[in-house]
Scaffold this motif. Structure first.
Motif, mmCIF file in Angstrom:
data_model
loop_
_atom_site.group_PDB
_atom_site.id
_atom_site.type_symbol
_atom_site.label_atom_id
_atom_site.label_comp_id
_atom_site.label_asym_id
_atom_site.label_seq_id
_atom_site.Cartn_x
_atom_site.Cartn_y
_atom_site.Cartn_z
ATOM 1 N N PHE A 68 -15.445 -39.363 8.707
ATOM 2 C CA PHE A 68 -14.022 -39.613 8.462
ATOM 3 C C PHE A 68 -13.678 -39.724 6.982
ATOM 4 O O PHE A 68 -12.511 -39.869 6.631
ATOM 5 N N ASP A 69 -14.683 -39.672 6.116
ATOM 6 C CA ASP A 69 -14.458 -39.898 4.689
ATOM 7 C C ASP A 69 -13.519 -38.847 4.093
ATOM 8 O O ASP A 69 -12.538 -39.177 3.415
ATOM 9 N N ALA A 70 -13.809 -37.566 4.352
ATOM 10 C CA ALA A 70 -13.006 -36.498 3.743
ATOM 11 C C ALA A 70 -11.558 -36.539 4.212
ATOM 12 O O ALA A 70 -10.628 -36.346 3.410
ATOM 13 N N THR A 71 -11.346 -36.818 5.491
ATOM 14 C CA THR A 71 -9.977 -36.865 6.019
ATOM 15 C C THR A 71 -9.175 -37.996 5.378
ATOM 16 O O THR A 71 -8.016 -37.818 4.978
ATOM 17 N N GLN A 75 -5.833 -37.700 2.876
ATOM 18 C CA GLN A 75 -4.558 -38.361 3.145
ATOM 19 C C GLN A 75 -4.123 -39.231 1.974
ATOM 20 O O GLN A 75 -2.935 -39.250 1.607
ATOM 21 N N LEU A 76 -5.084 -39.940 1.362
ATOM 22 C CA LEU A 76 -4.743 -40.746 0.188
ATOM 23 C C LEU A 76 -4.315 -39.857 -0.978
ATOM 24 O O LEU A 76 -3.404 -40.218 -1.744
ATOM 25 N N LEU A 77 -4.963 -38.700 -1.104
ATOM 26 C CA LEU A 77 -4.621 -37.788 -2.186
ATOM 27 C C LEU A 77 -3.236 -37.182 -1.982
ATOM 28 O O LEU A 77 -2.469 -37.029 -2.932
ATOM 29 N N ILE A 78 -2.907 -36.859 -0.740
ATOM 30 C CA ILE A 78 -1.592 -36.282 -0.448
ATOM 31 C C ILE A 78 -0.477 -37.255 -0.806
ATOM 32 O O ILE A 78 0.591 -36.851 -1.300
ATOM 33 N N GLU A 92 -0.044 -24.045 3.377
ATOM 34 C CA GLU A 92 0.101 -24.039 1.920
ATOM 35 C C GLU A 92 -0.418 -25.330 1.309
ATOM 36 O O GLU A 92 -1.013 -25.321 0.220
ATOM 37 N N LEU A 93 -0.201 -26.448 1.998
ATOM 38 C CA LEU A 93 -0.729 -27.712 1.488
ATOM 39 C C LEU A 93 -2.252 -27.692 1.473
ATOM 40 O O LEU A 93 -2.894 -28.243 0.571
ATOM 41 N N GLY A 94 -2.854 -27.044 2.468
ATOM 42 C CA GLY A 94 -4.304 -26.908 2.485
ATOM 43 C C GLY A 94 -4.818 -26.110 1.295
ATOM 44 O O GLY A 94 -5.858 -26.436 0.711
ATOM 45 N N LEU A 95 -4.075 -25.063 0.907
ATOM 46 C CA LEU A 95 -4.463 -24.295 -0.266
ATOM 47 C C LEU A 95 -4.377 -25.135 -1.542
ATOM 48 O O LEU A 95 -5.230 -25.026 -2.437
ATOM 49 N N VAL A 96 -3.348 -25.982 -1.633
ATOM 50 C CA VAL A 96 -3.220 -26.860 -2.801
ATOM 51 C C VAL A 96 -4.396 -27.823 -2.874
ATOM 52 O O VAL A 96 -4.996 -28.028 -3.944
ATOM 53 N N LEU A 97 -4.758 -28.403 -1.725
ATOM 54 C CA LEU A 97 -5.903 -29.334 -1.697
ATOM 55 C C LEU A 97 -7.196 -28.617 -2.052
ATOM 56 O O LEU A 97 -8.063 -29.183 -2.733
ATOM 57 N N ASN A 98 -7.339 -27.392 -1.607
ATOM 58 C CA ASN A 98 -8.531 -26.623 -1.942
ATOM 59 C C ASN A 98 -8.599 -26.346 -3.445
ATOM 60 O O ASN A 98 -9.678 -26.426 -4.057
ATOM 61 N N THR A 99 -7.458 -26.046 -4.050
ATOM 62 C CA THR A 99 -7.431 -25.825 -5.497
ATOM 63 C C THR A 99 -7.788 -27.104 -6.248
ATOM 64 O O THR A 99 -8.551 -27.087 -7.232
ATOM 65 N N ARG A 126 -12.348 -40.081 -8.533
ATOM 66 C CA ARG A 126 -12.443 -41.542 -8.450
ATOM 67 C C ARG A 126 -12.577 -41.989 -6.995
ATOM 68 O O ARG A 126 -13.372 -42.888 -6.677
ATOM 69 N N LEU A 127 -11.793 -41.385 -6.117
ATOM 70 C CA LEU A 127 -11.869 -41.760 -4.705
ATOM 71 C C LEU A 127 -13.240 -41.444 -4.125
ATOM 72 O O LEU A 127 -13.795 -42.233 -3.344
ATOM 73 N N ARG A 128 -13.797 -40.318 -4.482
ATOM 74 C CA ARG A 128 -15.123 -39.968 -3.976
ATOM 75 C C ARG A 128 -16.190 -40.918 -4.491
ATOM 76 O O ARG A 128 -17.082 -41.343 -3.743
ATOM 77 N N THR A 129 -16.101 -41.267 -5.766
ATOM 78 C CA THR A 129 -17.080 -42.204 -6.330
ATOM 79 C C THR A 129 -16.961 -43.571 -5.671
ATOM 80 O O THR A 129 -17.970 -44.197 -5.299
ATOM 81 N N THR A 130 -15.727 -44.039 -5.498
ATOM 82 C CA THR A 130 -15.518 -45.334 -4.847
ATOM 83 C C THR A 130 -16.023 -45.319 -3.409
ATOM 84 O O THR A 130 -16.667 -46.271 -2.939
#
Length: 469
Positions: A68-71, A75-78, A92-99, A126-130
């Motif tokens: 569940f980490d990536a999901t 959501q926090l990033l969005i 299109e939002l998925g493409l932005v997240l991929n970029t 930062r979120l990934r490190t945390t």
């Protein structure tokens, strides 16, 4: 701490928990007599119980966290993106997240990202490190606390062996359920996507149509894309190549198994059997090269000479079902020979001795005693070979081509169901298009055919087993 290092740390922690649990049980044991008379279980089980308390919850925690980490991070990033970006459609939002993900990983060298993307990439790092630090602390803390809890609970009256065996039974049950749920998930996913396809294409047209042309027109004024989904040419091509392969593999493999198990000396068997089994280890792409560069040209040239000698006019394709079927038959010989050899060797020698005692020859014993006794295993080997032939892709692509021709002539180019599945799903595809969804319908047909083959094989085995008994 990355995930691999965390798992290694947990393995060390589990080993330490085992040693401490076992040591505590030995310290509590009454060694004045023989062995550990006052312990309900051996020290090994106390150590294993402590290790299980330490390992299972912490590993489950890591698995759930990774799931569940990536999901959660997405959501926090969005939530931190500008309002006009958050309101974009999901694709299109998925493409932005991929970029943003590529920027965070340093894969966008030489390009100048938008300011909000650069800020989002920093936030993502930062979120990934945390998250990684939190997972490490939570997993290690959970393992240590539960190990201490299990260590404190150790006492001579504790039924550690019963608890450990119960835990392992549950683990084995969970492993078996994973296989079952995976199969059910695959079946339902194929069925649901197939139902979407059949909403666009009638079932009757798919099952009984004689023309396969899955190219769909994108615009109303576009021509040359008929979108015909008649699968009969694919079924016919699959059946033709599979039958040719089985005609080659079944007699050859079965006779090889009979020779190796009944006639060959131990020295010959030790050399020939590994050589046969090597065929199963050769990559299918190598078989494909062999079929395309050697077998297919030989069939074309020798066939043309033969027909010319007989005064016949017949065209031979450079890519033919015969070439693919012959090479595929050679490839699946080990599936028949190895399984048949094993089941023939498993027939009790007493049955052979009884047949010889009644005056039967060795060949009569093989035909009337050994083969009927080994028939269930032989049928299983043939079924496995048939499934392998039906599911083969690379040899067909390289030797038989991609043309969906409805023909029974093995000298013409044909294609199979699996080849078309790969063709339909290669590249970027829209899963709302009947062209792409057709791959799932073809997969469903393969599943049904395999199920029917299993049922037929079980029926044959049951019939001959009752006759033999």
């Amino acid at each position: 701490m990355d995930t691999s290092t965390l798992l290694a740390t947990l393995m060390i922690l589990i080993a330490v928990a085992y040693v401490l649990g076992r040591g505590r049980s030995i310290a509590l044991a009454d060694t004045s007599g023989r062995g550990y008379a006052n312990l309900n279980s051996l020290p090994f089980y106390y150590g294993m119980l402590t290790a299980l308390w330490c390992g299972i919850p912490s590993l489950v925690l890591v698995g759930a966290w990774l799931m569940f980490d990536a999901t959660i991070i997405d959501q926090l990033l969005i939530q931190q993106l500008p309002d006009d970006i958050r309101s974009l459609p999901a694709a299109e939002l998925g493409l932005v997240l991929n970029t943003i993900n590529n920027i965070a990983e340093g894969n966008m060298v030489g390009s100048e990202p938008a300011p909000y993307m650069a800020a989002a990439a920093d936030t993502l790092n930062r979120l990934r490190t945390t998250s990684q630090m939190a997972m490490t602390v939570a997993a290690v803390t959970c393992g240590m606390l539960l190990a201490i809890f299990a260590w404190i609970r150790i006492n001579p009256a504790q039924k550690a062996r019963l608890q450990v065996e119960t835990a392992f039974k549950l683990i084995l049950l969970a492993c078996s359920m994973i296989a079952i749920f995976t199969t059910v998930g695959i079946v339902f996913s194929v069925i649901f996507e197939s139902l979407r396809f059949f909403q666009s294409v009638p079932v009757f047209d798919f099952l009984f149509g004689l023309h396969w042309s899955p190219q769909m027109a994108i615009r109303a004024d576009q021509v040359g894309s008929s979108g015909a989904f008649g699968a009969i040419p694919l079924f016919a091509g699959t059946m033709l190549i599979s039958v040719i392969a089985l005609i080659v593999a079944v007699p050859t493999g079965l006779m090889a198994a009979i020779y190796l198990s009944e006639y060959a000396s131990a020295r010959v068997r030790s050399m020939v059997k590994p050589l046969l089994e090597v065929l199963a280890g050769i990559p299918t792409v190598v078989y494909g090269f062999f079929a395309a560069l050697t077998v297919a040209p030989f069939i074309r040239d020798s066939g043309a000479w033969t027909f010319e000698f007989l005064g016949l006019q017949m065209a031979i394709s450079s890519e033919s079902a015969l070439a693919a079927g012959l090479v595929m038959g050679v490839m699946i010989i080990p599936f028949v020979s190895s399984l048949s050899d094993d089941v023939i060797n498993a027939v009790p020698q007493s049955l052979r001795d009884g047949s010889f005692g009644l005056g039967a020859t060795q060949s009569e014993t093989i035909k009337q005693v050994v083969i009927p006794a080994a028939l269930p295993g032989i049928v299983g080997g043939v079924l496995l070979a048939a499934s392998r032939a039906i599911g083969e892709t690379m040899i067909v692509v390289m030797a038989a081509g991609l043309a969906a021709n409805l023909t029974a002539n093995p000298l013409e180019s044909v294609t199979t169901v699996t080849v078309q599945i790969v063709t339909l799903l290669v590249g970027d595809q829209e899963f709302d298009s009947p062209k792409t969804l057709a791959a799932f319908a073809l997969g469903l047909m393969l599943f049904v055919v395999t199920l029917a083959l299993n049922y037929f094989a079980l029926h044959v085995v049951k019939k001959y087993r009752e006759q033999y008994e």
